[in-house]
Design a protein around this motif. Structure first.
Motif, PDB file in Angstrom:
ATOM      1  N   TYR A  33      93.926 -44.429  45.198  1.00 13.95           N
ATOM      2  CA  TYR A  33      95.103 -45.594  45.177  1.00 13.95           C
ATOM      3  C   TYR A  33      95.033 -46.029  43.752  1.00 13.95           C
ATOM      4  O   TYR A  33      96.356 -46.226  43.185  1.00 13.95           O
ATOM      5  CB  TYR A  33      94.653 -46.522  46.134  1.00 13.95           C
ATOM      6  CG  TYR A  33      95.709 -47.591  46.363  1.00 13.95           C
ATOM      7  CD1 TYR A  33      97.205 -47.446  46.675  1.00 13.95           C
ATOM      8  CD2 TYR A  33      95.352 -49.009  46.109  1.00 13.95           C
ATOM      9  CE1 TYR A  33      97.914 -48.457  46.496  1.00 13.95           C
ATOM     10  CE2 TYR A  33      96.207 -50.213  46.407  1.00 13.95           C
ATOM     11  CZ  TYR A  33      97.500 -49.830  46.131  1.00 13.95           C
ATOM     12  OH  TYR A  33      98.228 -50.960  46.547  1.00 13.95           O
ATOM     13  N   ILE A  34      94.066 -46.442  43.322  1.00 11.24           N
ATOM     14  CA  ILE A  34      93.809 -47.216  41.769  1.00 11.24           C
ATOM     15  C   ILE A  34      94.764 -46.279  40.944  1.00 11.24           C
ATOM     16  O   ILE A  34      95.414 -46.413  39.920  1.00 11.24           O
ATOM     17  CB  ILE A  34      92.662 -47.674  41.470  1.00 11.24           C
ATOM     18  CG1 ILE A  34      92.911 -48.844  40.208  1.00 11.24           C
ATOM     19  CG2 ILE A  34      91.619 -46.656  41.195  1.00 11.24           C
ATOM     20  CD1 ILE A  34      93.674 -49.806  40.149  1.00 11.24           C
ATOM     21  N   SER A  35      94.048 -44.855  40.894  1.00 16.80           N
ATOM     22  CA  SER A  35      94.615 -43.825  40.030  1.00 16.80           C
ATOM     23  C   SER A  35      96.109 -43.535  40.066  1.00 16.80           C
ATOM     24  O   SER A  35      96.896 -43.565  39.187  1.00 16.80           O
ATOM     25  CB  SER A  35      94.043 -42.428  40.364  1.00 16.80           C
ATOM     26  OG  SER A  35      94.326 -41.669  39.364  1.00 16.80           O
ATOM     27  N   GLU A  36      96.771 -43.573  41.273  1.00 19.82           N
ATOM     28  CA  GLU A  36      98.150 -43.453  41.594  1.00 19.82           C
ATOM     29  C   GLU A  36      98.786 -44.617  41.241  1.00 19.82           C
ATOM     30  O   GLU A  36     100.102 -44.591  40.654  1.00 19.82           O
ATOM     31  CB  GLU A  36      98.366 -43.045  43.011  1.00 19.82           C
ATOM     32  CG  GLU A  36      97.819 -41.576  43.302  1.00 19.82           C
ATOM     33  CD  GLU A  36      98.710 -40.547  42.400  1.00 19.82           C
ATOM     34  OE1 GLU A  36     100.025 -40.772  42.156  1.00 19.82           O
ATOM     35  OE2 GLU A  36      97.963 -39.473  41.954  1.00 19.82           O
ATOM     36  N   LEU A  37      98.444 -45.938  41.162  1.00 20.38           N
ATOM     37  CA  LEU A  37      98.936 -47.171  40.831  1.00 20.38           C
ATOM     38  C   LEU A  37      99.247 -46.943  39.410  1.00 20.38           C
ATOM     39  O   LEU A  37     100.135 -47.364  38.760  1.00 20.38           O
ATOM     40  CB  LEU A  37      98.072 -48.452  41.211  1.00 20.38           C
ATOM     41  CG  LEU A  37      98.353 -49.015  42.461  1.00 20.38           C
ATOM     42  CD1 LEU A  37      97.250 -49.829  43.020  1.00 20.38           C
ATOM     43  CD2 LEU A  37      99.751 -49.384  43.068  1.00 20.38           C
TER      44      LEU A  37
END
Length: 103
Positions: A33-37
């Motif tokens: 999630y943080i990587s995709e954000l």
């Protein structure tokens, strides 16, 4: 079938379904999630640079708020930090362009 492989807003699967199409999706892990954000922020910034629309700025803010939330920071806290930094270092209203500094 069009492959997207990207983070989308929460209501996108429902919108696709209402349009009579089938969406294949999964829920990301916290790390994903943080990587995709981060990736989404770059995507939204590129889109803003291409068309300069206020709507794209709103998309950037949405991603920024999501990143801040993951890091334990509310939109109000983020705004407070922005104000503190602005008080210390100023904003960008005066259009100052630094060309060089002699040492």
């Amino acid at each position: 079938m069009k492959v997207h492989n990207k983070l989308v807003r929460d209501k996108i699967p429902d919108i696709i379904k209402a349009d009579g199409r089938v969406a294949f999706f999964r829920t990301l892990s916290d790390e994903e999630y943080i990587s995709e954000l981060d990736r989404k922020l770059v995507e939204e910034c590129k889109e803003y640079c291409e068309d300069k629309s206020i709507e794209e700025l709103a998309d950037i803010l949405e991603v920024i708020y999501a990143i801040a939330e993951v890091k334990g920071c509310s939109p109000a806290e983020l705004e407070e930090l922005r104000n503190i930094k602005g008080d210390k270092r100023g904003g960008f209203k005066e259009k100052i362009f630094l060309e060089k500094v002699e040492e």
